[in-house]
Design an enzyme around this catalytic site. Structure first.
Site, PDB file in Angstrom:
ATOM      1  N   HIS A   6      20.634  31.009  43.597  1.00 57.88           N
ATOM      2  CA  HIS A   6      21.557  31.017  42.458  1.00 57.88           C
ATOM      3  C   HIS A   6      21.615  29.669  41.754  1.00 57.88           C
ATOM      4  O   HIS A   6      21.639  28.624  42.399  1.00 57.88           O
ATOM      5  CB  HIS A   6      22.964  31.411  42.920  1.00 57.88           C
ATOM      6  CG  HIS A   6      22.978  32.746  43.576  1.00 57.88           C
ATOM      7  ND1 HIS A   6      23.876  33.110  44.544  1.00 57.88           N
ATOM      8  CD2 HIS A   6      22.176  33.826  43.391  1.00 57.88           C
ATOM      9  CE1 HIS A   6      23.637  34.352  44.932  1.00 57.88           C
ATOM     10  NE2 HIS A   6      22.603  34.800  44.256  1.00 57.88           N
ATOM     11  N   CYS A  66      30.870  33.272  40.273  1.00 54.34           N
ATOM     12  CA  CYS A  66      30.230  34.290  41.135  1.00 54.34           C
ATOM     13  C   CYS A  66      31.068  35.562  41.240  1.00 54.34           C
ATOM     14  O   CYS A  66      30.535  36.658  41.336  1.00 54.34           O
ATOM     15  CB  CYS A  66      30.046  33.769  42.548  1.00 54.34           C
ATOM     16  SG  CYS A  66      29.364  32.138  42.682  1.00 54.34           S
ATOM     17  N   ASP A 121      18.276  37.725  41.757  1.00 58.79           N
ATOM     18  CA  ASP A 121      19.705  37.954  41.540  1.00 58.79           C
ATOM     19  C   ASP A 121      20.080  37.571  40.108  1.00 58.79           C
ATOM     20  O   ASP A 121      19.546  36.601  39.559  1.00 58.79           O
ATOM     21  CB  ASP A 121      20.539  37.109  42.515  1.00 58.79           C
ATOM     22  CG  ASP A 121      20.777  37.828  43.846  1.00 58.79           C
ATOM     23  OD1 ASP A 121      20.227  38.933  44.038  1.00 58.79           O
ATOM     24  OD2 ASP A 121      21.525  37.284  44.685  1.00 58.79           O
TER      25      ASP A 121
END
Ligand SMILES: NC(=[NH2+])NCCC[C@H](N)C(=O)O
Length: 380
Positions: free
Chosen positions: A257, A365, A210
């Site tokens: 993350h 985010c 990601d």
């Protein structure tokens, strides 16, 4: 303006703010359970959850989100966009997910799509290049398509636009070692992540990475890797970038993350979840100052029921967004962090975001900075 974003802290000119419209449910399949297992099982999260074992079952389920929470989330995200605009920042938006969105399908699976809310996750902006990263959750497979109009706009203005190889995402695509090594109970109330089902489309471990696993510091990229899927993703990125960037691999700072663990606020200053993170940093970054906020206050969060899935740790408010090297958007409920930053002479802009534990992200985010004034500097 042309796409140009090399860091998270130089003056912000343009940004995309995600959309929470019609976030009605979570698709609780094996890919969702695996991605969020750390929070779903309560591992590491202090007052995580009374929990789910009671529910039982083994088939993917659509998990309804309470209407009120979805509406309040939508309200807070729209306010975030307005706050950014009030600072003179140009704000772009994804297409909203329609209320009647049909399920999406891959080879051997089907899932209800999620809106393009946590847009930091599935795209990495590196300077003048948009890189769509390979999703690890099926329901997010087409999420970046909701950003296509914005990406097309930047492409027409000269940006490079790349898509990393797309995974098939069968059960056996995933390296389960991180989840297995962690002291946690595998499996949620729906599909157990420990019992992958074979499929005729199996190709073995795939690349999954990601954008939110990457901390951008000009020419240097700090990338969190927790398992083999990530390692393959970073290998791809490194080959693709061909020496234009220095990649620093950090092993298991987080499950995936990095941006509720570590954020750069300005050259020489990092916001960190705890002081011990210094030991995990690449050598040259260890000389930077770490600002560590006080432990989160349980009273700063709404009280949820057992069936309201908590997808983030209580440290999520560390996920701030900088407008420039002095000005930072912080959750208004996180007074400890606000005081800490003010003591360090930052100008804090308090912004409301009530349900940050239910929808997987904070202000960093929910956004994707597309134009900042900084270049591809050598900060390290
Ligand atoms: N880009 C993101 N979606 N970051 C959110 C990370 C949240 C992190 N897993 C936590 O529970 O604190």
């Amino acid at each position: 303006m042309r796409l140009s974003s090399h860091d998270d802290f130089t003056s912000l000119r343009e940004i995309i703010v995600g959309s929470a419209a019609n976030y009605l449910s979570h698709e609780r399949d094996v890919t969702f359970e695996l991605f969020h297992h750390e929070n779903l099982t309560g591992f590491r999260s202090d007052w995580a959850y009374p929990r789910l074992a009671a529910h039982g079952g083994a088939t993917p389920q659509s998990w309804q989100i309470k209407h009120r929470y979805a509406e309040e989330l939508h309200e807070d995200v729209e306010d975030l966009a307005a706050t950014l605009a009030s600072f003179g920042v140009t704000v772009h938006r994804p297409l909203p997910l329609p209320p009647d969105a049909a399920p999406i399908a891959g080879l051997g699976w089907q899932a209800a799509p999620t809106p393009a809310l946590n847009i930091r996750d599935n795209t990495l902006i590196l300077g003048e290049e948009i890189i769509e990263t390979p999703p690890a959750i099926r329901s997010r497979y087409l999420e970046t398509r909701l950003l296509s109009p914005v990406f097309t706009h930047y492409w027409q203005a000269g940006a490079t636009w790349t898509t990393m190889p797309r995974p098939t995402l069968t059960d056996v695509s995933f390296d389960l070692s991180y989840a297995r090594d962690a002291t946690t109970t595998l499996g949620g109330p729906t599909e157990s992540i420990d019992a992958p089902q074979p499929s005729s489309y199996d190709v073995g471990f795939e690349m999954m990475l990601d954008g939110a696993q990457v901390l951008r510091l000009g020419r240097d990229l700090v990338v969190n890797i927790a398992q083999e899927n990530h390692r393959r993703g970073v290998d791809w990125l490194e080959r693709h970038l061909g020496g234009r960037y220095r990649i620093h691999r950090v092993w298991r700072m987080a499950d995936n993350h990095i941006d509720s663990m570590l954020l750069a606020l300005r050259p020489g200053v990092l916001l960190a979840r705890h002081a011990g993170l210094r030991d995990l940093l690449p050598q040259r970054l260890r000389a930077w100052k770490l600002i560590v906020p006080p432990e989160p206050d349980p009273g700063a969060f709404p009280v949820y029921d057992d069936e309201d899935l908590v997808l983030t740790s209580p440290y999520i408010d560390l996920n701030v967004l900088s407008i420039d090297e002095e000005t930072v958007l912080v959750n208004e409920q996180c007074t400890g962090l606000i005081k800490t930053l003010e003591a360090e002479h930052f100008t804090v802009v308090p912004v409301r975001h009530r349900h940050r534990r239910l929808f997987g992200g904070g202000f960093h985010c929910f956004t994707l900075d597309t134009v900042r004034t900084g270049g591809c500097e050598e900060y390290l």
